[in-house]
Design a protein around this motif. Structure first.
Motif, PDB file in Angstrom:
ATOM      1  N   GLU A 125       0.739  -1.184  -0.044  1.00 52.22           N
ATOM      2  CA  GLU A 125      -0.110  -0.091  -0.030  1.00 52.22           C
ATOM      3  C   GLU A 125       1.002   1.344   0.096  1.00 52.22           C
ATOM      4  O   GLU A 125       1.888   1.341   0.669  1.00 52.22           O
ATOM      5  CB  GLU A 125      -0.997  -0.011   1.141  1.00 52.22           C
ATOM      6  CG  GLU A 125      -1.845   1.061   1.306  1.00 52.22           C
ATOM      7  CD  GLU A 125      -2.766   1.117   2.476  1.00 52.22           C
ATOM      8  OE1 GLU A 125      -3.576   2.385   2.808  1.00 52.22           O
ATOM      9  OE2 GLU A 125      -2.531   0.466   3.388  1.00 52.22           O
ATOM     10  N   TYR A 126       0.391   2.364  -0.745  1.00 54.95           N
ATOM     11  CA  TYR A 126       1.192   3.382  -0.838  1.00 54.95           C
ATOM     12  C   TYR A 126      -0.008   4.534  -0.021  1.00 54.95           C
ATOM     13  O   TYR A 126      -1.042   4.520  -0.504  1.00 54.95           O
ATOM     14  CB  TYR A 126       1.233   4.090  -2.205  1.00 54.95           C
ATOM     15  CG  TYR A 126       1.796   5.580  -2.214  1.00 54.95           C
ATOM     16  CD1 TYR A 126       2.989   5.753  -1.806  1.00 54.95           C
ATOM     17  CD2 TYR A 126       1.023   6.520  -2.451  1.00 54.95           C
ATOM     18  CE1 TYR A 126       3.710   7.310  -1.761  1.00 54.95           C
ATOM     19  CE2 TYR A 126       1.293   7.660  -2.773  1.00 54.95           C
ATOM     20  CZ  TYR A 126       2.570   8.235  -2.136  1.00 54.95           C
ATOM     21  OH  TYR A 126       2.996   9.655  -2.229  1.00 54.95           O
ATOM     22  N   TRP A 127       0.570   5.320   1.032  1.00 58.63           N
ATOM     23  CA  TRP A 127      -0.415   6.089   1.703  1.00 58.63           C
ATOM     24  C   TRP A 127       0.109   7.565   1.729  1.00 58.63           C
ATOM     25  O   TRP A 127      -0.087   8.230   2.814  1.00 58.63           O
ATOM     26  CB  TRP A 127      -0.698   5.389   2.962  1.00 58.63           C
ATOM     27  CG  TRP A 127       0.582   4.943   4.040  1.00 58.63           C
ATOM     28  CD1 TRP A 127       1.474   3.983   3.902  1.00 58.63           C
ATOM     29  CD2 TRP A 127       0.985   5.971   5.185  1.00 58.63           C
ATOM     30  NE1 TRP A 127       2.383   3.985   4.735  1.00 58.63           N
ATOM     31  CE2 TRP A 127       1.999   5.239   5.702  1.00 58.63           C
ATOM     32  CE3 TRP A 127       0.647   7.047   5.618  1.00 58.63           C
ATOM     33  CZ2 TRP A 127       2.996   5.744   6.668  1.00 58.63           C
ATOM     34  CZ3 TRP A 127       1.394   7.554   6.732  1.00 58.63           C
ATOM     35  CH2 TRP A 127       2.397   6.982   7.258  1.00 58.63           C
ATOM     36  N   GLY A 128       0.904   7.804   0.968  1.00 62.92           N
ATOM     37  CA  GLY A 128       1.405   9.464   1.005  1.00 62.92           C
ATOM     38  C   GLY A 128       0.533  10.241   0.748  1.00 62.92           C
ATOM     39  O   GLY A 128      -0.518   9.842   0.085  1.00 62.92           O
ATOM     40  N   ASP A 129       0.459  11.548   1.116  1.00 61.34           N
ATOM     41  CA  ASP A 129      -0.371  12.502   0.820  1.00 61.34           C
ATOM     42  C   ASP A 129      -0.635  12.693  -0.764  1.00 61.34           C
ATOM     43  O   ASP A 129       0.317  12.508  -1.465  1.00 61.34           O
ATOM     44  CB  ASP A 129       0.263  13.860   1.110  1.00 61.34           C
ATOM     45  CG  ASP A 129      -0.669  15.075   1.067  1.00 61.34           C
ATOM     46  OD1 ASP A 129      -1.683  14.817   1.287  1.00 61.34           O
ATOM     47  OD2 ASP A 129      -0.047  15.772   0.659  1.00 61.34           O
ATOM     48  N   PRO A 130      -1.830  12.656  -0.903  1.00 57.28           N
ATOM     49  CA  PRO A 130      -2.985  12.765  -0.368  1.00 57.28           C
ATOM     50  C   PRO A 130      -3.797  11.828   0.259  1.00 57.28           C
ATOM     51  O   PRO A 130      -5.003  11.990   0.737  1.00 57.28           O
ATOM     52  CB  PRO A 130      -3.766  13.800  -1.394  1.00 57.28           C
ATOM     53  CG  PRO A 130      -3.641  13.109  -2.704  1.00 57.28           C
ATOM     54  CD  PRO A 130      -2.202  12.543  -2.579  1.00 57.28           C
ATOM     55  N   TYR A 131      -3.311  10.470   0.038  1.00 52.21           N
ATOM     56  CA  TYR A 131      -4.128   9.315   0.748  1.00 52.21           C
ATOM     57  C   TYR A 131      -3.602   9.292   2.112  1.00 52.21           C
ATOM     58  O   TYR A 131      -2.708   9.856   2.589  1.00 52.21           O
ATOM     59  CB  TYR A 131      -3.372   8.165  -0.096  1.00 52.21           C
ATOM     60  CG  TYR A 131      -3.588   8.319  -1.476  1.00 52.21           C
ATOM     61  CD1 TYR A 131      -4.812   8.647  -2.188  1.00 52.21           C
ATOM     62  CD2 TYR A 131      -2.427   8.922  -2.350  1.00 52.21           C
ATOM     63  CE1 TYR A 131      -4.741   8.562  -3.671  1.00 52.21           C
ATOM     64  CE2 TYR A 131      -2.364   9.008  -3.827  1.00 52.21           C
ATOM     65  CZ  TYR A 131      -3.746   8.831  -4.288  1.00 52.21           C
ATOM     66  OH  TYR A 131      -3.758   9.219  -5.597  1.00 52.21           O
ATOM     67  N   THR A 132      -4.309   8.395   2.758  1.00 55.14           N
ATOM     68  CA  THR A 132      -4.012   7.917   4.336  1.00 55.14           C
ATOM     69  C   THR A 132      -4.045   6.590   4.398  1.00 55.14           C
ATOM     70  O   THR A 132      -4.445   5.703   3.632  1.00 55.14           O
ATOM     71  CB  THR A 132      -5.158   8.508   5.056  1.00 55.14           C
ATOM     72  OG1 THR A 132      -6.611   7.982   4.564  1.00 55.14           O
ATOM     73  CG2 THR A 132      -5.035  10.004   4.949  1.00 55.14           C
ATOM     74  N   LEU A 133      -3.280   5.999   5.496  1.00 50.82           N
ATOM     75  CA  LEU A 133      -3.084   4.557   5.766  1.00 50.82           C
ATOM     76  C   LEU A 133      -4.208   4.045   5.935  1.00 50.82           C
ATOM     77  O   LEU A 133      -5.391   4.352   6.426  1.00 50.82           O
ATOM     78  CB  LEU A 133      -2.392   4.541   7.120  1.00 50.82           C
ATOM     79  CG  LEU A 133      -1.671   2.986   7.234  1.00 50.82           C
ATOM     80  CD1 LEU A 133      -0.960   2.662   6.519  1.00 50.82           C
ATOM     81  CD2 LEU A 133      -1.023   3.081   8.392  1.00 50.82           C
ATOM     82  N   GLY A 134      -4.519   2.748   5.249  1.00 47.11           N
ATOM     83  CA  GLY A 134      -5.780   2.081   5.160  1.00 47.11           C
ATOM     84  C   GLY A 134      -6.669   2.511   4.033  1.00 47.11           C
ATOM     85  O   GLY A 134      -7.754   2.068   3.784  1.00 47.11           O
ATOM     86  N   LYS A 135      -6.424   3.771   3.531  1.00 46.30           N
ATOM     87  CA  LYS A 135      -7.380   4.104   2.553  1.00 46.30           C
ATOM     88  C   LYS A 135      -6.484   4.542   1.290  1.00 46.30           C
ATOM     89  O   LYS A 135      -6.644   5.686   0.560  1.00 46.30           O
ATOM     90  CB  LYS A 135      -8.139   5.441   2.862  1.00 46.30           C
ATOM     91  CG  LYS A 135      -9.118   4.835   3.767  1.00 46.30           C
ATOM     92  CD  LYS A 135     -10.090   6.018   4.192  1.00 46.30           C
ATOM     93  CE  LYS A 135     -10.961   5.613   5.221  1.00 46.30           C
ATOM     94  NZ  LYS A 135     -12.047   6.660   5.751  1.00 46.30           N
TER      95      LYS A 135
END
Length: 212
Positions: free
Chosen positions: A197-207
């Motif tokens: 999973e990539y969760w760097g901005d603008p995303y969030t961990l788990g999404k």
């Protein structure tokens, strides 16, 4: 934590094991650079697909939170690092390679990694925007176990030949590519790291964005 590109690994500098299941910080995805290194051992990859010129999925638009991709498929995403570096990249998880417990011996972590199996999440970055992203680090990539739960991350300060990862080079302008790697730990040989999973901005961990 920002990964230092040079210097020998030491137990004090390793900063133990950490689950990055908290929150985005600053920089790339907020500010904590979770860049962690790729190097290929003798063990064959668990997953692999490395097209020579991967194209962004779909119509090339920005990937949406929660979107899934196949290993080897590129996602077009906005990218930021620190407060001034912003651009657009095509990010591709190219393989998830199973390592050997012995790979971790040089890190001198002892019982902290006893029984755990390292997996190397390897990825490529292509600058698809108009700004120079030189010296930025692309992190916030973690492994996921077969049931979708987070694998434990291993943060390495210094160099780790099994999974090298460096900041983007000087002159990283449109069309330039680079590679990176993150270390994920499976709790035992019976459990595998099956996706990333990539969760760097603008995303969030788990999404974030999922490759499997």
């Amino acid at each position: 934590m920002r990964r230092t590109a040079f210097g020998a690994i030491s137990l004090a500098a390793i900063g133990a094991l950490a689950l990055t299941g908290c929150q985005n910080g600053d920089g790339n995805g907020g500010g904590k650079d979770a860049s962690t290194p790729p190097a290929i051992g003798s063990t064959p990859p668990t997953h692999s697909a490395q097209p020579s010129a991967p194209a962004p999925a779909g119509d090339g638009g920005t990937a949406k939170a929660g979107q899934s991709f196949k290993i080897g498929e590129a996602a077009q995403i906005p990218f930021s690092y620190g407060t001034t570096t912003k651009g657009t990249i095509a990010l591709t998880v190219t393989s998830i390679d199973q390592g050997q417990p012995g790979d971790l011996a040089p890190l001198k972590l002892g019982d902290k990694v006893k029984g755990k199996v390292p997996y190397y999440v390897r990825y490529s970055i292509k600058n698809t925007g108009t700004t120079d992203l030189a010296y930025a680090s692309v992190g916030h990539i973690k492994g996921l176990l077969g049931d979708g739960t987070e694998a434990q991350d291993l943060m390495v300060i210094g160099t780790f030949d099994k999974c090298p990862s460096e900041p983007l080079p000087k002159g990283f302008t449109n069309g330039h590519t680079a590679t990176g790697c993150a270390v994920a730990l499976a709790p035992s040989a019976a459990t595998k790291v099956a996706s990333a999973e990539y969760w760097g901005d603008p995303y969030t961990l788990g999404k974030g964005l999922i490759w499997k």
